[in-house]
Design an enzyme around this catalytic site. Structure first.
Site, short mmCIF file in Angstrom:
data_model
loop_
_atom_site.label_atom_id
_atom_site.label_comp_id
_atom_site.label_asym_id
_atom_site.label_seq_id
_atom_site.Cartn_x
_atom_site.Cartn_y
_atom_site.Cartn_z
N ARG A 1 -13.20 1.24 -7.19
CA ARG A 1 -12.16 1.00 -6.41
C ARG A 1 -10.71 0.72 -7.20
NH1 ARG A 1 -10.58 -0.42 -0.92
NH2 ARG A 1 -12.59 -1.10 -0.27
N GLU B 1 -21.68 -11.86 -2.55
CA GLU B 1 -22.01 -10.49 -2.00
C GLU B 1 -23.22 -10.09 -2.81
OE1 GLU B 1 -20.46 -5.65 -1.77
OE2 GLU B 1 -18.99 -7.48 -2.09
N GLU C 1 -8.39 -8.95 2.16
CA GLU C 1 -8.17 -8.73 0.69
C GLU C 1 -6.59 -8.39 0.39
OE1 GLU C 1 -11.76 -6.64 -1.32
OE2 GLU C 1 -11.69 -6.04 0.64
#
Length: 772
Positions: free
Chosen positions: A326, A248, A728
């Protein structure tokens, strides 16, 4: 009603194969035959040069001197590029500008790039690397988050999510337990290592084929480093040989280096990392040191929960602040806790910058609360599942970040798993087995999951799709979605084939290219199919409406009466003699646009970081896993008898692909929790630097039985075609493996005091079994 034929389209070959709504992964055939193309398979320009990175073998120090003379004298070496050769900014940091492309003055981790060796062959470049001599003035090295906090070394300010009155509520709790946990990092170990191929074009333009999840990030950073506008840089991605988050952000430097060399030398340059270089130079999943305090009532309700999480970010920010955020979002997993205080520190150490990994910080947060529940259950003498079940999230309850839970499936998935997999009978069988087996012991754990879907940075939740219908009726689709084994190309093909009602063989998914689809978010956060798929739906429906207008005008009917079915036009429910190809021919003759560009931005979501409150997720994915393990109490080894899962797919648009994602994520989660142990020496050198010293699950590590049942649910309109994200969330089922092993250990040694230090390797098991 018959159509008056005023046009004479060419004859076309009709498709003999019926529309396949349950299409298999469209890459399966070429994967199996070894024909799928990756960066290293690109047909390169004649004279292409090869690059190798020279990196630091010191984790923290001032650069006293670097002698490149012997390397430059080696026949076949063309150039060695350093920070002095950067025409723009020597900076690749995304969230914060704290990461140079090449080290200047100091090095901050073992493996930090210092120069790029460009040679006629890779072998020559690697030989040249061994001839470079660097001298350092060594400085103190920090390798753990605890050390970093003690020294006040942080990437950013701490963040905290709060709900209710934690301090006041602890005074009212019947039971309070405190403890600490540690979850280690994890190597991505994608099959295809990091790499890029850069080719100079005319007028100073550069085209880069990159193994990246974020083409726009590569484009933007390359332009910044090379001192060029973004339109001079084209990024193209056919597919990745795995990403898992590791590409990413961390695919960017290698693409930038290749482009820098191509710009300097006006020749194409290929840079593909060897596995050992990739292991040494790239970041991993973040290790976390955490402390917790949990308060319960007599009826096992969790009244208060306080947690402090120390994230080992490494030497630069990379994506660590977003990952830390997160972690806070998922600190309470599937449970409603009315009083929460969760705080995370992003700690700066002298390790390679750690980065995104499947789950993006969520698994680390979930592991802590599951550890707290396990400790409370052990000390109270109750089953952990009793506490888990008593606190499952319900409709309209509030998360610590302010979002009110709706369409909650936590209890639905739990009760479904409990009933369909006969949880109580399974426990009785384990008790009977353990009573009659002195050496082998079984353990069982239940692992619920709740995972929010969206980029938590609201502005990233958007995507575009470009659709061409060609004159012969074939279709080309471009989006920002990067195919990396998750099957997103197949799902995009399904969407187009379904809307136009054509055979999937008429649809081509183009490579991901910044020239065709610009300014995009990376393929990450389990949102790729949702975002790009929704944009594709909009583009295809706009085109479909244009085509319906043509028929409606000719038949003098309302557009609502026109439909396409199996490559034929229907009017008022009646099949006409117009085929799909004839309809496209008509559109061309009438000069109707057969290209459409659509943009989708997720509605509703928002988050105010100044208040740490909002509605950051489009929806949540739920599920429950029951994990059973058997431990060999003489050797400390273990195996998993079964993992039985009820998973919330919504209304799956491709059950085969989605099942594969659940199974793959599960095994990756089990690996993180049991076998995969990242180890660094005190001087910052990676010790687990090969597959002989870093163990990943193999065929013998896979559970003997994996059963996955879809949760019966209406799905969610915010998901593409109500088919929920699946990349995920299932990884967190693997956390159950850790606790299943511990429960087996406790069956053997009643005096065993549960520890929460992952991964649970066989060595740790053996030590714990005989701990008095």
């Amino acid at each position: 009603m018959q159509l008056v034929k005023t046009l004479h389209p060419p004859k076309v070959k009709k498709s003999s194969k019926p529309i396949d709504r349950g299409i298999r992964n469209i890459d399966s055939y070429t994967h199996l035959r070894g024909e799928s193309l990756y960066v290293d398979d690109v047909n390169v320009r004649e004279g292409t040069l090869h690059a190798v990175v020279f990196d630091s073998n010191c984790a923290h120090g001032k650069i006293k001197n670097i002698d490149y003379s012997k390397a430059l004298d080696l026949t076949g070496v063309v150039s060695i590029l350093t920070s002095k050769d950067v025409p723009g900014e020597n900076q690749i940091g995304g969230i914060f500008p704290d990461e140079p492309l090449f080290a200047e003055g100091e090095v901050h981790y073992w493996g930090q790039p210092m120069a790029l060796i460009v040679a006629e062959t890779k072998t020559i470049a690697k030989k040249a690397r061994r001839l470079i001599v660097a001298e350092y003035e060594e400085l103190p090295v920090i390798t753990t988050a605890k050390q970093a906090k003690e020294k006040g070394s942080f990437i950013s300010a701490p963040r905290s999510f709060n709900l209710g009155d934690v301090d006041g509520t602890f005074a009212e709790c019947d039971y309070i337990f405190e403890g600490e946990s540690f979850s280690n990092g994890q190597e991505h170990l994608y099959i295809e290592a990091q790499g890029a191929y850069a080719e100079p074009l005319e007028n100073g333009n550069i085209r880069i084929v990159s193994s990246t999840q974020g083409p726009t990030a590569v484009q933007k950073t390359t332009a910044q480093v090379l001192g060029l506008p973004m339109h001079k840089i084209e990024i193209d991605v056919t597919r990745l040989g795995g990403g898992f988050g590791g590409k990413e952000d961390q695919a960017t430097p290698w693409a930038v280096m290749a482009a820098l060399a191509a710009q300097h030398l006006n020749q194409s340059v290929k840079l593909i990392l060897d596995r050992h270089d990739d292991l040494r130079m790239t970041g991993k999943r973040h290790p976390y040191n955490s402390t917790y305090k949990i308060g319960l009532s007599k009826d096992l309700k969790i009244l208060a929960y306080e947690v402090e999480l120390l994230q080992n970010a490494g030497a630069a920010a990379d994506l660590s602040p977003a990952i830390a955020e997160r972690t806070l979002f998922h600190a309470t997993n599937s449970y409603y806790v009315p009083n929460v205080k969760s705080t995370v520190y992003s700690c700066k150490t002298n390790l390679p910058p750690n980065t995104a990994f499947r789950g993006f910080g969520g698994p680390q947060g979930m592991f802590v609360i599951e550890s707290a529940i396990a400790q409370a259950a052990s000390e109270l003498g109750v089953l952990p599942s009793a506490i888990q079940e008593a606190n499952l999230l319900e409709e309209n309850q509030e998360f610590s970040y302010g979002q009110v839970a709706t369409k909650v499936e936590a209890k639905n998935s739990w009760m479904s798993a409990k009933e369909k997999f006969q949880l109580e009978q399974a426990r009785e069988k384990i008790y009977e087995f353990n009573s009659n087996s002195p050496v082998a012991k079984k353990g069982l754990a239940v692992m619920p999951i709740t995972f929010g879907i969206s980029f938590t940075n609201t502005q990233m939740n958007h995507a575009r799709a470009l659709v061409h219908i060609y004159q012969d009726g074939s279709i080309g689709i471009s989006t920002a979605a990067v195919e990396m084994g998750q099957g997103v190309n197949t799902k995009l093909l399904q969407i187009a084939a379904d809307i136009f009602s054509v055979n999937g063989r008429k649809v081509k998914i183009e490579s991901t290219n910044t020239t065709r689809v610009a300014n995009t978010s990376p393929s990450a956060a389990s949102s790729t199919a949702d975002l790009n798929g929704k944009a594709l739906v909009m583009a295809c429906e706009n085109l479909l409406n244009r085509l319906k207008t043509i028929v409606a005008q000719e038949y003098k009917v309302d557009e609502k009466e026109v439909a396409l079915k199996d490559e034929w036009v229907y009017v008022a429910g009646q099949k006409t003699d117009i085929t799909w190809e004839q309809l496209i021919f008509k559109a061309m003759a009438l000069r109707v646009a057969l290209t459409e560009n659509a943009h989708y931005a997720t509605p509703i979501i928002h988050f105010d970081k100044s208040k740490e409150k909002g509605h950051p997720f489009a929806y949540h994915v739920y599920g429950t896993a029951i994990v059973t393990a058997t431990v060999d109490c003489l050797r400390g080894t273990y195996e998993f008898d079964s993992v039985k899962i009820v998973h919330d797919y919504g209304k799956s648009m491709n059950p085969g692909i989605d099942l594969g994602q659940v199974e793959g994520a599960l095994i990756q989660g089990i690996g993180w929790m049991t076998l995969e142990e990242i180890a660094y020496a005190e001087n910052g050198r990676l010790l687990s630097n090969a597959l002989s010293t870093y163990k990943v699950p193999d065929i013998y590590s896979v559970p003997k039985e994996v059963e996955v049942l879809p949760l019966e649910t209406d799905g969610n309109d915010m998901a593409i075609l109500k088919s929920k994200a699946v990349g995920e969330p299932p990884l967190m089922y693997g956390i159950g493996a850790y606790f299943a092993i511990q429960n087996a250990m406790k069956a053997f040694n009643p005096n065993y005091k549960m520890k929460f230090h992952a991964p649970m390797t066989p060595e740790k098991v053996l030590l714990g079994l005989y701990n008095q």
